[in-house]
Scaffold this motif. Structure first.
Motif, PDB file in Angstrom:
ATOM      1  N   ALA A 279       0.844  -1.194   0.000  1.00  9.68           N
ATOM      2  CA  ALA A 279       0.000   0.000   0.000  1.00  9.68           C
ATOM      3  C   ALA A 279       0.881   1.247   0.000  1.00  9.68           C
ATOM      4  CB  ALA A 279      -0.923  -0.002   1.220  1.00  9.68           C
ATOM      5  N   GLU A 280       0.328   2.336  -0.475  1.00 12.72           N
ATOM      6  CA  GLU A 280       1.026   3.618  -0.516  1.00 12.72           C
ATOM      7  C   GLU A 280       0.329   4.610   0.399  1.00 12.72           C
ATOM      8  OE1 GLU A 280       0.620   4.095  -4.859  1.00 12.72           O
ATOM      9  OE2 GLU A 280       2.830   4.132  -4.922  1.00 12.72           O
ATOM     10  N   PRO A 281       1.041   5.686   0.778  1.00 10.55           N
ATOM     11  CA  PRO A 281       2.456   5.957   0.518  1.00 10.55           C
ATOM     12  C   PRO A 281       3.370   5.022   1.312  1.00 10.55           C
ATOM     13  CG  PRO A 281       1.557   7.643   1.958  1.00 10.55           C
ATOM     14  CD  PRO A 281       0.402   6.788   1.516  1.00 10.55           C
TER      15      PRO A 281
ATOM     16  N   LEU B 226      14.199   9.272   7.065  1.00 10.24           N
ATOM     17  CA  LEU B 226      12.799   8.925   6.857  1.00 10.24           C
ATOM     18  C   LEU B 226      12.418   9.424   5.468  1.00 10.24           C
ATOM     19  CD1 LEU B 226      13.027  10.260  10.056  1.00 10.24           C
ATOM     20  CD2 LEU B 226      10.905   8.947  10.149  1.00 10.24           C
ATOM     21  N   ILE B 227      12.032   8.489   4.604  1.00 13.89           N
ATOM     22  CA  ILE B 227      11.760   8.825   3.212  1.00 13.89           C
ATOM     23  C   ILE B 227      10.361   8.358   2.860  1.00 13.89           C
ATOM     24  CG2 ILE B 227      12.662   8.763   0.873  1.00 13.89           C
ATOM     25  CD1 ILE B 227      14.782   7.079   3.401  1.00 13.89           C
ATOM     26  N   VAL B 228       9.570   9.254   2.310  1.00 15.88           N
ATOM     27  CA  VAL B 228       8.206   8.935   1.897  1.00 15.88           C
ATOM     28  C   VAL B 228       8.135   9.004   0.380  1.00 15.88           C
ATOM     29  CG1 VAL B 228       5.763   9.568   2.068  1.00 15.88           C
ATOM     30  CG2 VAL B 228       7.278   9.877   4.044  1.00 15.88           C
TER      31      VAL B 228
ATOM     32  N   GLY C 186       8.896   4.187  -6.715  1.00 16.81           N
ATOM     33  CA  GLY C 186      10.219   4.725  -6.394  1.00 16.81           C
ATOM     34  C   GLY C 186      10.335   6.228  -6.417  1.00 16.81           C
ATOM     35  N   ALA C 187       9.234   6.931  -6.658  1.00 13.97           N
ATOM     36  CA  ALA C 187       9.266   8.395  -6.660  1.00 13.97           C
ATOM     37  C   ALA C 187       9.223   8.916  -5.231  1.00 13.97           C
ATOM     38  CB  ALA C 187       8.100   8.953  -7.455  1.00 13.97           C
ATOM     39  N   VAL C 188      10.224   9.699  -4.847  1.00 13.89           N
ATOM     40  CA  VAL C 188      10.314  10.231  -3.494  1.00 13.89           C
ATOM     41  C   VAL C 188       9.558  11.550  -3.404  1.00 13.89           C
ATOM     42  CG1 VAL C 188      11.887  11.159  -1.749  1.00 13.89           C
ATOM     43  CG2 VAL C 188      12.523   9.107  -3.038  1.00 13.89           C
ATOM     44  N   THR C 189       8.702  11.682  -2.389  1.00  8.16           N
ATOM     45  CA  THR C 189       7.972  12.927  -2.186  1.00  8.16           C
ATOM     46  C   THR C 189       8.545  13.764  -1.050  1.00  8.16           C
ATOM     47  OG1 THR C 189       6.367  11.745  -0.783  1.00  8.16           O
ATOM     48  CG2 THR C 189       5.835  11.989  -3.122  1.00  8.16           C
ATOM     49  N   SER C 190       9.178  13.112  -0.070  1.00  8.60           N
ATOM     50  CA  SER C 190       9.845  13.861   0.999  1.00  8.60           C
ATOM     51  C   SER C 190      10.943  13.003   1.597  1.00  8.60           C
ATOM     52  CB  SER C 190       8.865  14.291   2.093  1.00  8.60           C
ATOM     53  OG  SER C 190       8.381  13.176   2.811  1.00  8.60           O
ATOM     54  N   ALA C 191      12.001  13.652   2.042  1.00  8.70           N
ATOM     55  CA  ALA C 191      13.140  12.945   2.636  1.00  8.70           C
ATOM     56  C   ALA C 191      13.708  13.795   3.757  1.00  8.70           C
ATOM     57  CB  ALA C 191      14.213  12.668   1.582  1.00  8.70           C
ATOM     58  N   ILE C 192      13.783  13.212   4.937  1.00  7.11           N
ATOM     59  CA  ILE C 192      14.249  13.912   6.130  1.00  7.11           C
ATOM     60  C   ILE C 192      15.385  13.126   6.768  1.00  7.11           C
ATOM     61  CG2 ILE C 192      13.604  14.830   8.396  1.00  7.11           C
ATOM     62  CD1 ILE C 192      12.115  16.197   6.167  1.00  7.11           C
ATOM     63  N   SER C 193      16.441  13.815   7.172  1.00  9.23           N
ATOM     64  CA  SER C 193      17.520  13.190   7.928  1.00  9.23           C
ATOM     65  C   SER C 193      17.574  13.828   9.301  1.00  9.23           C
ATOM     66  CB  SER C 193      18.866  13.384   7.206  1.00  9.23           C
ATOM     67  OG  SER C 193      19.913  12.757   7.919  1.00  9.23           O
ATOM     68  N   LEU C 194      17.487  12.998  10.340  1.00  8.75           N
ATOM     69  CA  LEU C 194      17.509  13.477  11.718  1.00  8.75           C
ATOM     70  C   LEU C 194      18.787  13.017  12.415  1.00  8.75           C
ATOM     71  CD1 LEU C 194      13.850  12.571  12.797  1.00  8.75           C
ATOM     72  CD2 LEU C 194      14.684  14.771  11.915  1.00  8.75           C
ATOM     73  N   ASP C 195      19.327  13.871  13.265  1.00 12.46           N
ATOM     74  CA  ASP C 195      20.551  13.539  13.995  1.00 12.46           C
ATOM     75  C   ASP C 195      20.264  12.679  15.220  1.00 12.46           C
ATOM     76  OD1 ASP C 195      22.379  14.710  12.302  1.00 12.46           O
ATOM     77  OD2 ASP C 195      22.317  16.648  13.312  1.00 12.46           O
ATOM     78  N   ILE C 196      19.627  11.548  14.964  1.00 11.24           N
ATOM     79  CA  ILE C 196      19.425  10.533  15.998  1.00 11.24           C
ATOM     80  C   ILE C 196      19.799   9.188  15.380  1.00 11.24           C
ATOM     81  CG2 ILE C 196      17.708  11.606  17.498  1.00 11.24           C
ATOM     82  CD1 ILE C 196      15.524  10.281  15.800  1.00 11.24           C
ATOM     83  N   GLY C 197      20.548   8.404  16.092  1.00  8.18           N
ATOM     84  CA  GLY C 197      20.957   7.092  15.617  1.00  8.18           C
ATOM     85  C   GLY C 197      21.308   6.229  16.806  1.00  8.18           C
ATOM     86  N   SER C 198      21.553   4.953  16.557  1.00  7.83           N
ATOM     87  CA  SER C 198      21.765   4.017  17.661  1.00  7.83           C
ATOM     88  C   SER C 198      23.012   4.339  18.482  1.00  7.83           C
ATOM     89  CB  SER C 198      21.844   2.586  17.127  1.00  7.83           C
ATOM     90  OG  SER C 198      22.912   2.445  16.207  1.00  7.83           O
ATOM     91  N   VAL C 199      24.104   4.737  17.824  1.00  6.40           N
ATOM     92  CA  VAL C 199      25.325   5.073  18.550  1.00  6.40           C
ATOM     93  C   VAL C 199      25.184   6.424  19.242  1.00  6.40           C
ATOM     94  CG1 VAL C 199      27.798   5.550  18.345  1.00  6.40           C
ATOM     95  CG2 VAL C 199      26.778   3.682  17.028  1.00  6.40           C
ATOM     96  N   ARG C 200      24.701   7.408  18.504  1.00  7.76           N
ATOM     97  CA  ARG C 200      24.555   8.758  19.068  1.00  7.76           C
ATOM     98  C   ARG C 200      23.623   8.754  20.275  1.00  7.76           C
ATOM     99  NH1 ARG C 200      25.493  13.740  16.260  1.00  7.76           N
ATOM    100  NH2 ARG C 200      25.463  12.631  14.273  1.00  7.76           N
ATOM    101  N   LEU C 201      22.495   8.045  20.169  1.00  8.82           N
ATOM    102  CA  LEU C 201      21.524   8.018  21.261  1.00  8.82           C
ATOM    103  C   LEU C 201      22.071   7.235  22.461  1.00  8.82           C
ATOM    104  CD1 LEU C 201      18.661   9.275  21.300  1.00  8.82           C
ATOM    105  CD2 LEU C 201      17.756   6.974  20.923  1.00  8.82           C
TER     106      LEU C 201
END
Length: 315
Positions: A131-133, A146-148, A153-168
């Motif tokens: 199912a979409e999106p 986080l990519i929607v 395969g068409a990307v409508t939004s792409a966000i990169s957040l400074d949270i990750g397993s090592v950093r957190l």
């Protein structure tokens, strides 16, 4: 011989994919390797790569360089992408020089947006969303993408957040098991960043997880005694099972986590933090489960490289 070599160097692991065009217009995988080197060790606190982290990464790169040479891949068909930790480190020129010496290419420090695009293309290269999106979430060591987009395969939004397993982990969850106030602080931090994305989580039709946190959790969920990439790929973790697994990790020591079926020892101390990020995303969704893809940014990078070097290659 149109072979390419893609190397993805993140905060926690460095990975290699050697591939050539496949008969179906995709990738024909020749070799795939992963080494947990923790390049991002201490970068969040110090702003620099630790000498031990560089040594581990260079040793893994030496091994990859030999495999690439044996496969007959020239330097013009090698792409080395570096992500969150390399964007943050002041002494990254030392890292660049070491990689150039070993592979003959300069690491490409890609932006969060580029990382997201490559992850989305890679994730959808071998799974078919129902199912979409589509929401693809790549929980890395230093950042989460986080990519929607659409199933095509068409990307409508792409966000990169400074949270990750090592950093957190380094900021909040270094104790195992973590204290309740530390978990609360980490949760509030993740929630605050997720609230800035502008993503309509409730509208998401398919949630796909890629990279180490998702694939590791899938292996544990399936009860695999030894990690099996083919069984992990395409598996689904129901959201109640994800929450239950998170509860188990929260109450465990690193030694207990390391003893879980198929757990990579290099992820045992950071997987709890990665799972917290996944659970906070899950709380915003209305889907039934988390679809796990073994194809990710590494596959997207290799596909992009094949298209660059052979215009008639996979599309």
């Amino acid at each position: 011989m149109n072979r390419v070599a893609a190397v993805d160097c993140g905060t926690n692991s460095i990975r290699l994919l050697i591939a050539e065009p496949g008969p179906d217009g995709g990738l024909a995988e020749l070799d795939r390797r992963t080494e947990v080197v923790r390049l991002g060790q201490g970068v969040d606190a110090t702003g620099e790569f630790h000498p031990d982290a560089l040594a581990r990464t260079f040793a893994a790169t030496d091994a990859y360089a030999a495999l690439i040479r044996d496969a007959g891949v020239p330097s013009s068909r090698i792409r080395f992408v570096a992500t969150s930790a390399s964007r943050d480190a002041r002494n990254r020129e030392v890292f660049f020089a070491g990689i150039r010496e070993r592979l003959g290419v300069t690491p490409e420090v890609i932006s969060g947006d580029t990382e997201a695009q490559l992850s989305f293309v890679g994730a959808l290269s071998r799974v078919a969303p129902a199912a979409e999106p589509v929401l693809v979430v790549d929980i890395g060591g230093g950042s989460t993408e986080l990519i929607v987009g659409s199933a095509a395969g068409a990307v409508t939004s792409a966000i990169s957040l400074d949270i990750g397993s090592v950093r957190l982990t380094e900021r909040f969850l270094s104790a195992h098991p973590p204290a309740a106030d530390a978990v609360a602080a980490a949760t509030a931090h993740v929630d605050a960043l997720l609230d800035t994305t502008g993503i309509d989580f409730a509208a998401v039709g398919t949630w796909i997880g890629v990279a180490g946190t998702a694939t590791t959790l899938a292996g544990v969920h399936l009860g695999l005694e030894h990690y099996d990439r083919e069984r992990v790929h395409g598996s689904v973790i129901a959201l109640p099972d994800l929450r239950e697994l998170f509860g188990r990790l929260l109450g465990s020591t690193v030694e207990q986590i390391r003893a879980l079926p198929s757990m990579h020892p290099g992820r045992a101390d950071v997987v709890t933090a990665g799972t917290l990020i996944a659970v906070r995303v899950a709380e915003r969704l209305r889907v039934d489960g988390w679809l796990v893809s073994e194809s990710d940014i590494l596959d997207g990078t290799a596909l992009d490289l094949l298209r660059r070097t052979d215009p008639t290659g996979p599309r």
